[in-house]
Structure formats: C-alpha cells, structure tokens
Design a protein around this motif. Structure first.
Motif, PDB file in Angstrom:
ATOM      1  N   SER A  86       0.842  -1.083   0.117  1.00 56.13           N
ATOM      2  CA  SER A  86      -0.040   0.211   0.029  1.00 56.13           C
ATOM      3  C   SER A  86       0.801   1.216   0.017  1.00 56.13           C
ATOM      4  O   SER A  86       1.970   1.159   0.476  1.00 56.13           O
ATOM      5  N   LEU A 115      -5.927  10.771  -2.387  1.00 52.16           N
ATOM      6  CA  LEU A 115      -5.340   9.710  -2.604  1.00 52.16           C
ATOM      7  C   LEU A 115      -6.371   8.535  -2.701  1.00 52.16           C
ATOM      8  O   LEU A 115      -6.030   7.630  -3.585  1.00 52.16           O
ATOM      9  N   SER A 119      -6.706   5.973  -6.084  1.00 53.87           N
ATOM     10  CA  SER A 119      -6.704   4.571  -5.784  1.00 53.87           C
ATOM     11  C   SER A 119      -8.164   3.894  -6.267  1.00 53.87           C
ATOM     12  O   SER A 119      -8.095   2.678  -6.852  1.00 53.87           O
ATOM     13  N   ASP A 123      -8.720   1.132  -9.137  1.00 52.23           N
ATOM     14  CA  ASP A 123      -9.356  -0.033  -8.896  1.00 52.23           C
ATOM     15  C   ASP A 123     -10.344  -0.394  -9.718  1.00 52.23           C
ATOM     16  O   ASP A 123     -10.559  -1.604 -10.163  1.00 52.23           O
ATOM     17  N   ASN A 147      -3.474  -0.690 -10.041  1.00 52.81           N
ATOM     18  CA  ASN A 147      -3.809   0.095  -9.095  1.00 52.81           C
ATOM     19  C   ASN A 147      -2.431  -0.060  -8.077  1.00 52.81           C
ATOM     20  O   ASN A 147      -2.224  -0.644  -7.106  1.00 52.81           O
ATOM     21  N   LEU A 149      -1.257   1.985  -6.119  1.00 55.50           N
ATOM     22  CA  LEU A 149      -1.648   2.674  -4.674  1.00 55.50           C
ATOM     23  C   LEU A 149      -2.064   1.703  -3.907  1.00 55.50           C
ATOM     24  O   LEU A 149      -1.574   1.504  -2.635  1.00 55.50           O
ATOM     25  N   ASN A 150      -3.130   0.647  -4.057  1.00 60.34           N
ATOM     26  CA  ASN A 150      -3.488  -0.354  -3.331  1.00 60.34           C
ATOM     27  C   ASN A 150      -4.105  -0.095  -1.854  1.00 60.34           C
ATOM     28  O   ASN A 150      -3.377  -0.464  -0.919  1.00 60.34           O
ATOM     29  N   ILE A 151      -4.939   0.978  -1.671  1.00 63.89           N
ATOM     30  CA  ILE A 151      -5.241   1.727  -0.801  1.00 63.89           C
ATOM     31  C   ILE A 151      -6.777   1.148  -0.362  1.00 63.89           C
ATOM     32  O   ILE A 151      -7.594   1.098  -1.290  1.00 63.89           O
TER      33      ILE A 151
END
Length: 456
Positions: A86, A115, A119, A123, A147, A149-151
């Motif tokens: 993340s 952010l 994300s 996604d 993705n 960022l993978n938040i």
C-alpha cells in the motif's frame, strides 16, 4: 497490552531512528521558521513576543509526539491496517506538500480524499479491464495490476477520522498559542480580533499486513489477541490467512488556521476543536459503511472534503453574523491584548477589559492613555470593566518614560485619511506600515483621527 506496547515502541522508533529523526528535524526547521515570523509580528504589534520561536517550536514537537502516540494507539486497537504494498505513506507527503503550497489544504481530509479517489479509480479500471494488458515503452503492463496505490478506503478514511479527533484535541489544548492581534472594519467601527495559526508534527504508527517473506521496514512483527480488531471488516486482515502484522511509523503534519473577531482565543479554539471532533465522528461512522461497495466508498471520499469545507463555511458564517467581542465604545477603550511581564499585566489588566478612566479622568480616546503615561509621573491608575462586567480600580507606581504599558488597544474611530486593511487583503507588514504612518501624522497634528491600532 501487547498492542499498546508495540505501538509505543513504534512511536519511540520514529523519534530515535536516524532517517526518521532527519524528517523530524526538517519539519522542526520549517516550523521554527514560521514561528520566527509569528514572534516578529507579535513584537511589532504588541511590543513583546508572547513566546520565543524556540518555545513555540518545542511545544509543537513535544505535544505532537504525545498526540501522535494517542492517535496511533486508537488506530491500533481499532484494527486499521494496510497491505504491505500500500502507498498509504503518500498521504503524509501530500499533506506536507499542501502545507508548503497552501496551508488551507494541509488537512488530511483533502490529501486522504485525493489519495483514496485516485486509488478507487485505478481499482475500477483494473477490475473493468482485467485480463488485458498494455504496452508502454516496451514494457507490458497487466491492467489487473494498474492500481499501484492499493489503498483500502475503509482503513484510510477511518484513519483520517481518528486524526481529526486528535486534531480537535490539539486545537483545544494548544491552538491559541502564538495568536496575533488583528483589526478590521465593520459597520464603520474598528473591531479587534486574533489570527490563529498552529501546526504540529505527529509520528503515526500504522499496522501493515505482510507476507512472512515480505518486509516494509517494520520494527517488529506483532502478535494480536483473539478479540482484535475491534472494527470487524474494516481492513483486509481476514482475507489474508498466511500473513503477519507489523507496525511502521510515519511523520505527518496537522494544522489549524483561523481568525476570530467574536470570541476570545480560548473560546475560539474550543468551538473549533468541538467542530472537528463532531466532524471526525461523522466521518468515522460513514467510513464503516464504505465496506458495502464502491458507491459507499465514493460517498465517504466525497463527504470528507465537502463536509470539511461546510464546517469551515459555517464557522466563517458565525464570525460574520456574530457580535464583535473587541470593540471600543463611548464608555471606554477596549483592551485587545496585553504583553507578558508588562506593567499592564502586573496591574491585572486582561484582554477583553474596557478601560473607563485613567488617572481619574474619563477616557475619550486612546490618545488620553498615551498622554497619561507620558505625564512625567511614575504613577498611573485605571478604572476598568472586566469581561464579567465588574468595575475595578488598578494602579502602577513604577512607570517611567522608557517603560511601555504593554497594551494593544482597539481604536474608537476609523481614521479619516486612511482605510482599515483587512487581514485577507494585505500582509501584516502593510497593516503595520499604515499604522506607523498614521501615528507619525498624529504627532504633527493632534486634531487628526488616531491610527488603526494603539500601543504603548
């Protein structure tokens, strides 16, 4: 108890690790630079600095560390966690960038929403184009992995809510320190107020879910009790069977910036802090709903900045529609601020007092006070009405021509040959230059109206 110990160790790591300490030193340097400007302006307006730049900076760092520890403990017990790949650390970098670019957007409501939105969009794209790939500069990229960022939105916005809770407490406890007296014009009267500007550097310890072969620079892996986390389903922990948990600390900056003409410094910070706490609770509840799908994720990401803007708009509305607190009247001259360790402070004069008589003579304007202090006697007395409407007599018998009273007055009348400069339209130095110019004119002609502020 293990979670508490692990969290405190991670916060301690943030203030001892050389790389993280370097970040803290950089933040302290930035804060000290701002505090030097604040103290300089205080000396120009009040005659004395209320605190030294070092005192202001140290308090921001020390109080920020304690606040960061509290926020980290809350996040740890709630079970807020992020996957090892993340990019959640970007929220802290974005907030610091916003602080340098425009202090208004330093709040995590903006950086977190930005952010999270990026994300979420990535996604959606990844799920919509799963199984396809694109070629960029000779490199094949699987759209399912776009993705970067993978938040986790739920964990992200829960964290933002908790940080606002901490911010509300910080504003109540320390938000009034370093306030600057300011003036504006309303209904053809000069009113006094305070500009409040305060930042704190916080070490935030976050849980990361890592595969046993992975690492994100964790201080140690954490063993959690069976009841953890408190908030079920707010993080992907239950989906990761073969994983371990670890804590890692980041540095973030929380800021408070406001102006009040209708309340005292303490009253203003209490109202602002309360509003932030209410906002944090609403955001926290909505963040928990975001587990139910993309629509609710988008909803909480929109709510965070919009509700924050509405909160700021409402506080501004209260200021515009509220009754000014610091206004001189026919009865006397209003005291806006008192310099520390000054004769005025020793007499017991406080911000919000209305000076009625000086040396037994009714005060018609602020010039009467200035003249009384220069009569050649070392004695001066006042009759005043305090905020509780109590009438008091105070006196001082060690005054001399080289000693300032240490009072910032709110003038009665608008100068006839100048315009009051609003805070948002000019820099403090422009205001002070105008005050100085008018003061020089008054020395040449006592019949002219007095300047925008009076200081002795």
């Amino acid at each position: 108890m293990d979670i508490l110990i692990y969290t405190l160790r991670s916060v301690a790591y943030a203030i001892t690790d050389p790389e993280l300490v370097l970040i803290l030193i950089i933040l302290a340097f930035i804060l000290h630079s701002q505090n030097r400007k604040t103290v300089t302006m205080q000396k120009m307006i009040i005659g004395e600095g209320m605190n030294s730049p070092l005192e202001l900076t140290v308090s921001q760092i020390v109080i920020g560390i304690f606040a960061g520890a509290i926020g980290s403990i809350i996040l740890s017990y709630l079970g807020v966690a992020f996957s090892e790949n993340s990019a959640i650390y970007l929220i802290f970098l974005i907030s610091i960038f916003f602080m340098l670019w425009n202090p208004k957007f330093i709040c995590f409501a903006y950086s977190g929403a930005l952010l999270g939105a990026i994300s979420l969009i990535l996604d959606i794209i990844a799920k919509s184009y799963a199984g396809t790939s694109i070629n960029i500069a000779g490199n094949t990229i699987d759209m399912a992995n776009i993705n970067v960022l993978n938040i986790d939105i739920t964990s992200l916005m829960t964290m933002v809510a908790v940080l606002h809770l901490v911010e509300g407490i910080l504003v109540m406890v320390d938000g009034s320190r370093g306030a600057l007296p300011v003036f504006t014009n309303r209904d053809n009267k000069i009113i006094g107020g305070f500009a409040l500007k305060r930042y704190w550097a916080l070490p935030i310890a976050l849980f990361f879910i890592v595969h046993k072969t992975g690492s994100v620079g964790l201080t140690e892996q954490v063993a959690t009790p069976n009841w953890w986390p408190l908030l079920k389903g707010t993080s992907p922990i239950s989906l990761v069977k073969d994983a371990a948990l670890g804590l890692f600390a980041f540095y973030g900056v929380i800021g408070y910036n406001s102006i009040t003409f209708t309340r005292s410094k303490k009253e203003k910070t209490f109202v602002s802090g309360t509003a932030l706490i209410i906002y944090s609770i609403a955001l926290f509840l909505l963040a928990q709903v975001s587990v139910y799908g993309i629509f609710y994720k988008a909803l909480v990401l929109i709510f965070a900045p919009v509700a924050h803007e509405l909160m700021l708009y409402y506080t501004r509305y209260l200021e515009v529609s509220g009754k000014p607190k610091y206004v001189s009247s026919d009865e006397g001259i209003m005291v806006l601020e008192v310099a520390p360790s000054s004769p005025a402070e020793e007499m017991g004069i406080r911000s919000g007092d209305l000076l009625i008589d000086v040396n037994g003579r009714k005060i018609e304007n602020e010039q009467d006070i200035l003249n009384a202090s220069k009569e050649g006697s070392n004695f001066i007395s006042f009759k005043l009405k305090n905020a509780k409407k109590e009438i008091k007599d105070v006196e001082y018998n060690k005054l001399n021509s080289n000693k300032r009273l240490g009072i910032v007055f709110v003038p009665k009348n608008i100068p006839s040959e100048s315009t009051i400069v609003k805070l948002e339209e000019s820099k403090f130095r422009d205001i002070l230059n105008k005050m100085k110019d008018n003061s020089d004119n008054n020395k040449d002609d006592n019949n002219k109206d007095d300047n925008n502020s009076s200081q002795e």
